[in-house]
Motif scaffolding. Structure first.
Motif, PDB file in Angstrom:
ATOM      1  N   THR A   1       0.891  -1.336   0.035  1.00  0.00           N
ATOM      2  CA  THR A   1      -0.077  -0.057   0.080  1.00  0.00           C
ATOM      3  C   THR A   1       0.843   1.409   0.003  1.00  0.00           C
ATOM      4  O   THR A   1       0.574   2.106  -0.761  1.00  0.00           O
ATOM      5  N   ASN A   2       1.839   1.184   0.781  1.00  0.00           N
ATOM      6  CA  ASN A   2       2.683   2.411   0.794  1.00  0.00           C
ATOM      7  C   ASN A   2       3.714   2.655   0.018  1.00  0.00           C
ATOM      8  O   ASN A   2       4.060   3.753  -0.578  1.00  0.00           O
ATOM      9  N   GLU A   3       4.435   1.733  -0.510  1.00  0.00           N
ATOM     10  CA  GLU A   3       5.374   1.764  -1.472  1.00  0.00           C
ATOM     11  C   GLU A   3       5.276   1.142  -3.088  1.00  0.00           C
ATOM     12  O   GLU A   3       5.945   1.831  -3.925  1.00  0.00           O
ATOM     13  N   VAL A   4       4.392   0.012  -3.180  1.00  0.00           N
ATOM     14  CA  VAL A   4       3.879  -0.305  -4.458  1.00  0.00           C
ATOM     15  C   VAL A   4       2.935   0.665  -5.294  1.00  0.00           C
ATOM     16  O   VAL A   4       2.985   0.711  -6.290  1.00  0.00           O
ATOM     17  N   MET A   5       1.842   0.833  -4.469  1.00  0.00           N
ATOM     18  CA  MET A   5       0.637   1.487  -5.172  1.00  0.00           C
ATOM     19  C   MET A   5       1.042   2.912  -5.030  1.00  0.00           C
ATOM     20  O   MET A   5       1.347   3.487  -4.112  1.00  0.00           O
ATOM     21  N   GLY A   6       0.095   3.655  -5.804  1.00  0.00           N
ATOM     22  CA  GLY A   6       0.036   5.015  -5.737  1.00  0.00           C
ATOM     23  C   GLY A   6       0.243   5.717  -7.153  1.00  0.00           C
ATOM     24  O   GLY A   6       1.024   5.160  -7.932  1.00  0.00           O
ATOM     25  N   ALA A   7      -0.421   6.873  -7.311  1.00  0.00           N
ATOM     26  CA  ALA A   7      -0.202   7.712  -8.518  1.00  0.00           C
ATOM     27  C   ALA A   7       1.438   8.091  -8.734  1.00  0.00           C
ATOM     28  O   ALA A   7       2.079   7.989  -7.584  1.00  0.00           O
ATOM     29  N   PRO A   8       1.687   8.460  -9.819  1.00  0.00           N
ATOM     30  CA  PRO A   8       3.226   8.912 -10.022  1.00  0.00           C
ATOM     31  C   PRO A   8       3.557   9.913  -9.017  1.00  0.00           C
ATOM     32  O   PRO A   8       2.759  11.126  -8.799  1.00  0.00           O
ATOM     33  N   ARG A   9       4.610   9.922  -8.343  1.00  0.00           N
ATOM     34  CA  ARG A   9       5.196  10.865  -7.197  1.00  0.00           C
ATOM     35  C   ARG A   9       5.934  11.989  -7.799  1.00  0.00           C
ATOM     36  O   ARG A   9       6.459  12.835  -7.164  1.00  0.00           O
ATOM     37  N   SER A  10       6.635  11.699  -8.903  1.00  0.00           N
ATOM     38  CA  SER A  10       7.433  12.529  -9.532  1.00  0.00           C
ATOM     39  C   SER A  10       7.539  12.490 -10.914  1.00  0.00           C
ATOM     40  O   SER A  10       6.819  11.539 -11.333  1.00  0.00           O
ATOM     41  N   ILE A  11       8.149  13.526 -11.620  1.00  0.00           N
ATOM     42  CA  ILE A  11       8.325  13.168 -13.093  1.00  0.00           C
ATOM     43  C   ILE A  11       9.090  12.124 -13.673  1.00  0.00           C
ATOM     44  O   ILE A  11       8.928  11.692 -14.587  1.00  0.00           O
ATOM     45  N   THR A  12      10.015  11.427 -12.802  1.00  0.00           N
ATOM     46  CA  THR A  12      10.620  10.121 -13.068  1.00  0.00           C
ATOM     47  C   THR A  12      10.071   9.047 -12.521  1.00  0.00           C
ATOM     48  O   THR A  12      10.569   7.724 -12.855  1.00  0.00           O
TER      49      THR A  12
ATOM     50  N   LEU B   1      -5.272   3.473 -10.799  1.00  0.00           N
ATOM     51  CA  LEU B   1      -4.804   2.616  -9.711  1.00  0.00           C
ATOM     52  C   LEU B   1      -3.301   2.226 -10.592  1.00  0.00           C
ATOM     53  O   LEU B   1      -3.406   1.545 -11.643  1.00  0.00           O
ATOM     54  N   HIS B   2      -2.431   2.748  -9.795  1.00  0.00           N
ATOM     55  CA  HIS B   2      -1.205   2.558 -10.228  1.00  0.00           C
ATOM     56  C   HIS B   2      -0.249   1.710  -9.517  1.00  0.00           C
ATOM     57  O   HIS B   2      -0.520   1.644  -8.075  1.00  0.00           O
ATOM     58  N   ALA B   3       0.689   0.937  -9.982  1.00  0.00           N
ATOM     59  CA  ALA B   3       1.770  -0.085  -9.162  1.00  0.00           C
ATOM     60  C   ALA B   3       3.160  -0.017  -9.591  1.00  0.00           C
ATOM     61  O   ALA B   3       3.153   0.194 -11.074  1.00  0.00           O
ATOM     62  N   ARG B   4       3.954   0.267  -8.881  1.00  0.00           N
ATOM     63  CA  ARG B   4       5.407   0.316  -9.574  1.00  0.00           C
ATOM     64  C   ARG B   4       6.097  -0.986  -9.228  1.00  0.00           C
ATOM     65  O   ARG B   4       6.107  -1.376  -7.887  1.00  0.00           O
ATOM     66  N   PRO B   5       7.008  -1.603  -9.802  1.00  0.00           N
ATOM     67  CA  PRO B   5       7.622  -2.834  -9.766  1.00  0.00           C
ATOM     68  C   PRO B   5       8.771  -2.559  -8.595  1.00  0.00           C
ATOM     69  O   PRO B   5       9.250  -1.389  -8.749  1.00  0.00           O
ATOM     70  N   ARG B   6       9.066  -3.490  -7.827  1.00  0.00           N
ATOM     71  CA  ARG B   6       9.861  -3.231  -6.934  1.00  0.00           C
ATOM     72  C   ARG B   6      11.241  -3.536  -7.122  1.00  0.00           C
ATOM     73  O   ARG B   6      11.541  -4.671  -8.164  1.00  0.00           O
ATOM     74  N   THR B   7      12.336  -3.066  -6.737  1.00  0.00           N
ATOM     75  CA  THR B   7      13.767  -3.437  -7.247  1.00  0.00           C
ATOM     76  C   THR B   7      14.179  -4.801  -6.515  1.00  0.00           C
ATOM     77  O   THR B   7      14.971  -5.572  -7.000  1.00  0.00           O
ATOM     78  N   ASP B   8      13.946  -4.863  -5.072  1.00  0.00           N
ATOM     79  CA  ASP B   8      14.159  -6.030  -4.430  1.00  0.00           C
ATOM     80  C   ASP B   8      12.734  -6.718  -4.347  1.00  0.00           C
ATOM     81  O   ASP B   8      11.627  -6.243  -3.772  1.00  0.00           O
ATOM     82  N   GLN B   9      12.624  -8.040  -4.197  1.00  0.00           N
ATOM     83  CA  GLN B   9      11.457  -8.931  -4.284  1.00  0.00           C
ATOM     84  C   GLN B   9      10.670  -8.799  -2.727  1.00  0.00           C
ATOM     85  O   GLN B   9      11.589  -8.945  -1.851  1.00  0.00           O
ATOM     86  N   LEU B  10       9.644  -8.587  -2.761  1.00  0.00           N
ATOM     87  CA  LEU B  10       8.697  -8.800  -1.694  1.00  0.00           C
ATOM     88  C   LEU B  10       7.905  -9.987  -1.394  1.00  0.00           C
ATOM     89  O   LEU B  10       7.409 -10.326  -2.444  1.00  0.00           O
ATOM     90  N   VAL B  11       8.071 -10.887  -0.388  1.00  0.00           N
ATOM     91  CA  VAL B  11       7.411 -12.069  -0.267  1.00  0.00           C
ATOM     92  C   VAL B  11       6.193 -11.565   0.420  1.00  0.00           C
ATOM     93  O   VAL B  11       6.412 -11.178   1.746  1.00  0.00           O
ATOM     94  N   ILE B  12       4.880 -12.228   0.152  1.00  0.00           N
ATOM     95  CA  ILE B  12       3.743 -12.267   0.715  1.00  0.00           C
ATOM     96  C   ILE B  12       3.314 -13.435   1.375  1.00  0.00           C
ATOM     97  O   ILE B  12       2.962 -14.542   0.375  1.00  0.00           O
TER      98      ILE B  12
END
Length: 313
Positions: free
Chosen positions: A237-248, A258-269
Motif C-alpha cells: 500500500t505504501n510503496e508499490v501502489m500510488g499515482a506518480p510521485r515525481s516526473i521520473t 490504480l497504479h503500481a510500481r515494480p519493486r527493485t527487491d522482491q517482496l514475499v507475501i
C-alpha cells in the motif's frame, strides 16, 4: 513455512478504537491483529528479500499495461490465476502459500475448488485478489468488488463473475440473495468482509456481509479463509501502489486511477489458509447471547483471526 502454528504465526490484540462518524464520535470495540514472528522476523523483512532488478517498462508499455492483461480476465475465473501470476511477477512480488508443503494442503485446495460456500479474506492491499485468484480451478464463482471502478471491472471481468459493493440496504440484500442462490447451486462467493478499511486503519474489523451470508447458507457449506500478511500488505500500500510521485516516477496502470510500481527487491507475501464449515461460524453468532450487530461482527472477526493463527484443518 512453519508459520502455520499459533506461536509462530500470530497473536490477537483486542483494543478499543474511537471512530468519528457523521460529525459525532461513537465508541466501538475493534479487533486488531499483529503478527509476531519467530525470532522477531517478518516475511517482508530483509532476510526474506531476494534482490532482483525488474524489467524497465517503456511509456507505451505503461500506457497499455492494463490493456495487455485485462482482456485475458474475460476468459473467466479459471484463467485468472495465470494472469495474476504474470502481474505479480511484473511487480516483483512473490506469493508464499505457507501450507503448500503440508499433507493437508492438497485436500484443502480440492475442497476450495469443489465445495459450495464462501471464501473470505483480510484485505491489507489493493492487490489482494491477485494473491487469491491463483488458487482457483473452478468457474462457478462470484466476487464482490469495489464500486469505484465498477464499469471497468464489469467490462473486463464479466458481470456474471463480479458484483459491486452495495450502496444501500436494498442492494445489500439483493447481493446476499444472489450469492446465496449461487452457493445453494454449488458455487463459491468470494468477498472481503472488512471492505478494505484495514488499508487505512491497519486493523481488521468485519462489517455485516459475513454475518448476512451466514444467515442464508447451510451449516454444511464451506467457509474458506485466506489470511494475507498485513505487514507485506502495508508495504504494498505504501510503496508499490500510488499515482506518480515525481516526473521520473512512472508506475504501471493496473486500472483507472490504480497504479503500481515494480519493486527493485522482491517482496514475499505470506498467506495462511484454513477450511471450515458455516455451522462453526453460525454458532458464534447464535449462541453467544450477543444482540448488537457490531458486537457480532467483532466476534466473527476474532474467530477469523484465531482460525488463521492456528494450524489449518
Amino acid at each position: 513455512k512453519a508459520l502455520a502454528s499459533a506461536s509462530a504465526f500470530g497473536h490477537i490484540v483486542c483494543r478499543e478504537t474511537w471512530i468519528r462518524t457523521a460529525g459525532r464520535r461513537r465508541r466501538r470495540d475493534a479487533v486488531g491483529f499483529e503478527l509476531s514472528r519467530a525470532r522477531g522476523e517478518s516475511k517482508s523483512g530483509s532476510k526474506f528479500m531476494n534482490e532482483k532488478q525488474p524489467k524497465i517498462h517503456t511509456r507505451d508499455e505503461q500506457s497499455f499495461f492494463v490493456d495487455r492483461f485485462a482482456p485475458k480476465f474475460s476468459k473467466g475465473p479459471s484463467a485468472w490465476g495465470e494472469i495474476s501470476g504474470e502481474i505479480t511477477d511484473t511487480l516483483n512480488l512473490k506469493v508464499d502459500y505457507l501450507q503448500s508443503d503440508t499433507e493437508l494442503f492438497a485436500d484443502m485446495r480440492r475442497k476450495l475448488n469443489s465445495e459450495p460456500g464462501l471464501l473470505i479474506a483480510n484485505h491489507p492491499s489493493a492487490l489482494d485478489p491477485f494473491f487469491i485468484f491463483p488458487a482457483f480451478s473452478r468457474s462457478d464463482i462470484l466476487v464482490m468488488t469495489q464500486r469505484k471502478r465498477w464499469s471497468f471491472i464489469e467490462k473486463k471481468f464479466g458481470s456474471q463473475y463480479v458484483a459491486p459493493f452495495p450502496e444501500n440496504s436494498r442492494e445489500f440484500q439483493g447481493l446476499l440473495d444472489r450469492a446465496a442462490d449461487l452457493v445453494s447451486s454449488g458455487g463459491l462467493f468470494m468477498f472481503f468482509p472488512s471492505g478494505g478499511e484495514e488499508m487505512k486503519t491497519h486493523e481488521l474489523q468485519f462489517h455485516s456481509s459475513l454475518r448476512g451470508m451466514l444467515s442464508k447458507i447451510d451449516p454444511s457449506n464451506m467457509v474458506y479463509g485466506f489470511y494475507i500478511d498485513p505487514e507485506a500488505g502495508n508495504t504494498i500500500t505504501n510503496e508499490v501502489m500510488g499515482a506518480p510521485r515525481s516526473i521520473t516516477d512512472t508506475p504501471l496502470t493496473l486500472a483507472p486511477e490504480l497504479h503500481a510500481r515494480p519493486r527493485t527487491d522482491q517482496l514475499v507475501i505470506g498467506i495462511n489458509e484454513f477450511y471450515s464449515q458455516a455451522g462453526e461460524w453460525q454458532k458464534i453468532v447464535n449462541d453467544t447471547g450477543v444482540t448488537r450487530a457490531d458486537e457480532k461482527n467483532t466476534l466473527l472477526t476474532q474467530h477469523f483471526l484465531e482460525r488463521s493463527a492456528r494450524p489449518a484443518t
